[in-house]
Design a protein around this motif. Structure first.
Motif: not given
Length: 257
Positions: A16-17, A20-21, A23-24, A27, A45, A47-48, A51
């Motif tokens: 998961e981490s 998140q990285d 997706v970040a 962003r 991916l 899921k995030y 959001e």
């Protein structure tokens, strides 16, 4: 749960981490338009992304089982979850003229995806993706490096490329036999100041015999005498920047008229 299919090159990210990285990374470069996730699989991916971009996210997957899973687990995205092949479908399923791409690309088709990105470069603003480590390093490699190659030059002609971080095999199910890497492409807005088709031909021919000087590697192109005499042809393809290839292409154009 979706079963990974070897013939589709599926390796599902389970960390998961890292998701998140990735997706970040999107962003920090995304500006506007749709975000197209290629091969979302089990949606780690998704899921995030959902959001942050619930109204802009579009999914496309060639695997019917994955699509059914996504429809069930992300019902709000059902109308924007496409069962199809990104390589074969024109992106008329997107609402925006400009869009960004994100995904864990199957190793066996990653180069084909990038050639498709090049075709769509006037619409694709950003790409954040995970692919085989060696391929990721090669694409982001600068001139003068043994990893620098054809697709490095073609992509860097239009995009800034950054190698972001490594990803180890154990964070996938099933784990691949090699490491992965995450890269980011950001469209520069620049275009080549030369004949694009000739540029591609020279780049491809130059790297096909990368151990040879360009003078020898480009012999099959029957270059004009005025071009053959230039000092740049004493160099090997891997030492030339995009601008060098661009200038060489312009010289070939000039003396071929």
């Amino acid at each position: 749960m979706v079963k990974a299919k070897k013939h589709l090159g599926q390796h599902f990210l389970k960390d998961e981490s890292i998701a998140q990285d990735i997706v970040a990374a999107m962003r920090s470069s995304y500006s506007s338009g749709d975000i197209l996730e290629i091969g979302p699989g089990t949606g780690v991916l998704t899921k995030y992304l959902n959001e942050f971009y619930p109204n802009n996210l579009v999914l496309i997957d060639v695997d019917e089982e994955s699509v059914s899973y996504l429809w069930e687990h992300y019902p709000t995205l059902k109308e924007r979850t496409i069962h199809g092949d990104f390589l074969k479908k024109q992106p008329d399923y997107l609402n925006s003229d400009h869009f960004s791409i994100i995904g864990n690309f199957p190793y066996n088709i990653s180069s084909q995806i990038f050639f498709k990105v090049l075709e769509l470069r006037n619409r694709v603003d950003n790409v954040v993706c995970m692919l085989q480590y060696e391929v990721a390093k090669r694409l982001a490699s600068p001139p003068g490096n043994k990893d620098y190659g054809i697709l490095s030059v073609l992509l860097q002609a239009y995009y800034d490329l950054e190698y972001l971080f490594d990803v180890e095999p154990h964070v996938f199910d099933p784990p691949p036999k090699v490491r992965s890497g995450v890269i980011r492409l950001t469209r520069t807005g620049e275009e080549l100041d030369c004949n694009e088709k000739l540029f591609k031909t020279i780049v491809k021919q130059g790297f096909q015999n990368r151990r040879k000087t360009l003078r020898n590697a480009l012999k099959p192109l029957n270059l004009p005498t005025e071009v053959i005499s230039q000092d740049v042809l004493n160099r090997r393809a891997e030492t030339l920047t995009v601008k060098d290839f661009e200038q060489l292409t312009k010289q070939v154009e000039k003396w071929s008229r």
